[in-house]
Design an enzyme around this catalytic site. Structure first.
Site, PDB file in Angstrom:
ATOM      1  N   SER A  51      71.123  51.471  49.605  1.00 19.30           N
ATOM      2  CA  SER A  51      70.625  50.104  49.446  1.00 19.30           C
ATOM      3  C   SER A  51      71.444  49.146  50.303  1.00 19.30           C
ATOM      4  O   SER A  51      72.483  49.509  50.856  1.00 19.30           O
ATOM      5  CB  SER A  51      70.698  49.672  47.973  1.00 19.30           C
ATOM      6  OG  SER A  51      72.044  49.615  47.544  1.00 19.30           O
ATOM      7  N   SER A 147      85.359  41.847  54.384  1.00 20.30           N
ATOM      8  CA  SER A 147      84.734  40.565  54.090  1.00 20.30           C
ATOM      9  C   SER A 147      85.678  39.445  54.497  1.00 20.30           C
ATOM     10  O   SER A 147      86.896  39.631  54.524  1.00 20.30           O
ATOM     11  CB  SER A 147      84.422  40.452  52.594  1.00 20.30           C
ATOM     12  OG  SER A 147      84.052  39.127  52.243  1.00 20.30           O
ATOM     13  N   TYR A 173      87.575  42.057  44.032  1.00 18.39           N
ATOM     14  CA  TYR A 173      86.781  42.199  45.263  1.00 18.39           C
ATOM     15  C   TYR A 173      87.594  41.736  46.469  1.00 18.39           C
ATOM     16  O   TYR A 173      87.674  42.449  47.488  1.00 18.39           O
ATOM     17  CB  TYR A 173      85.499  41.385  45.138  1.00 18.39           C
ATOM     18  CG  TYR A 173      84.617  41.434  46.365  1.00 18.39           C
ATOM     19  CD1 TYR A 173      83.712  42.474  46.553  1.00 18.39           C
ATOM     20  CD2 TYR A 173      84.691  40.448  47.336  1.00 18.39           C
ATOM     21  CE1 TYR A 173      82.900  42.530  47.673  1.00 18.39           C
ATOM     22  CE2 TYR A 173      83.895  40.491  48.461  1.00 18.39           C
ATOM     23  CZ  TYR A 173      82.997  41.529  48.631  1.00 18.39           C
ATOM     24  OH  TYR A 173      82.200  41.576  49.752  1.00 18.39           O
ATOM     25  N   LYS A 177      88.945  44.055  49.690  1.00 16.92           N
ATOM     26  CA  LYS A 177      88.592  43.773  51.081  1.00 16.92           C
ATOM     27  C   LYS A 177      89.824  43.538  51.948  1.00 16.92           C
ATOM     28  O   LYS A 177      89.826  43.871  53.137  1.00 16.92           O
ATOM     29  CB  LYS A 177      87.644  42.567  51.143  1.00 16.92           C
ATOM     30  CG  LYS A 177      86.290  42.828  50.491  1.00 16.92           C
ATOM     31  CD  LYS A 177      85.643  44.094  51.037  1.00 16.92           C
ATOM     32  CE  LYS A 177      84.305  44.395  50.410  1.00 16.92           C
ATOM     33  NZ  LYS A 177      83.696  45.654  50.918  1.00 16.92           N
TER      34      LYS A 177
END
Length: 311
Positions: A51, A147, A173, A177
């Site tokens: 996905s 990110s 998160y 990253k």
């Protein structure tokens, strides 16, 4: 009430439209269609490819005639993605391999199976422990999706072992990253010289990190319904689609401009950019790498000890 009043301000509509146009124009300075690279005869692995950005990146690699392997945790969703990519590209050489990156047993099994069945790997989007195959297939590229939010991450080694935890999901998160970029820089250092036999730096294994930008994917699925709704509404106007979000991944994986470049960070517009000062600290990168080696049972050369190998 203050927010409602702001929305009724006469400048609200024109400012929103101008901002939308600016953000739309900056969605990517590089377009895959402008890159003529054909990957026939090359093998690519994309993790998390059932996905979002991963699936779009896999589709683009398959469109360029690469033997494309989708490494997914869900057999059902992975099989559906394989069929979708085969239909969209006309490339029958798209395959599914099961990989759960949260399980070291699954990662090791995937790596061993890949080395037995494939032996050669030219493009790896995210790392699944098959560096040896990439050295044998040089020139090869490893692409780590990070990110821009790594800027606020924390490089705490205790997060890896679970002895300490980030304050919340967002901090987890951001820290993940940041570690992506640190590992990228350290891996690039350790891979230096993989192309020495040809006397050409671009003939070795290169590794780079990138930011896809703010992309309208399933990343918010674990948040509350109202946060997901707000993310969806904002995404309609301001966020990149998964296809657009995969451009910087494709750029690092196939573009001629990136050939021979290693240990760098690219922004969502496919431009070379400086990551945060913390992400460029070699001492922290080495410390993080060594801690990870111990946790996953690898020796100092990144190899699995003989006592752990399965005959």
């Amino acid at each position: 009430m203050e927010l409602l009043a702001l929305c009724w301000h006469p400048l609200w509509v024109p400012c929103t439209l101008v901002l939308s146009v600016v953000l739309w124009a900056r969605r990517a300075a590089w377009r895959p269609a402008a890159c003529p690279v054909d990957l026939r005869g090359k093998t690519a692995v994309v993790t998390g490819a059932n996905s979002g950005i991963g699936k779009c990146a896999a589709l683009e690699l398959a469109r360029r005639n690469a033997r494309t392997i989708l490494a997914c945790r869900s057999r059902e969703r992975g099989a559906a993605a394989v069929e979708e990519i085969r239909r969209a590209t006309g490339n029958p050489d798209v395959h599914l391999r099961i990989l759960d990156t949260s399980s070291m047993a699954s990662v090791r099994n995937f790596a061993r199976q890949f080395l037995e069945e494939e032996g050669r790997l030219h493009i790896l989007v995210n790392n699944a422990g098959t560096t040896d195959a990439m050295k044998a297939s040089a020139p090869s590229r490893i692409v780590n999706v990070s990110s821009f939010r790594h800027q606020t991450g924390e490089a705490n080694v205790q997060f890896l072992s679970g002895k300490e935890y980030p304050k919340n999901v967002s901090k987890a998160y951001d820290s993940t990253k940041l570690m992506n970029v640190l590992f990228t820089v350290e891996l690039a250092r350790r891979l230096q010289g993989t192309g020495q036999r040809t006397a050409l730096p671009s003939r070795g294994v290169t590794v780079n990190a990138l930011s896809p930008g703010i992309v309208h994917t399933e990343i918010m699925k674990n948040y509350s319904w109202w946060v997901r709704l707000l993310f969806h509404l904002v995404g309609i106007l301001f966020l990149k689609s998964p296809t657009q979000g995969s451009f910087s991944t494709t750029y690092c994986a196939v573009s001629e401009e990136v050939e021979g470049i290693s240990g760098k960070y690219f922004d969502s517009d496919c431009r070379l950019a400086l990551p945060s000062p913390l992400a460029r600290d070699p001492a922290i990168g080495r410390k993080l790498w060594e801690a990870s080696e111990k946790l996953v049972g690898l020796d100092d050369g990144g190899r699995e000890p003989a006592s752990r190998k399965v005959a």
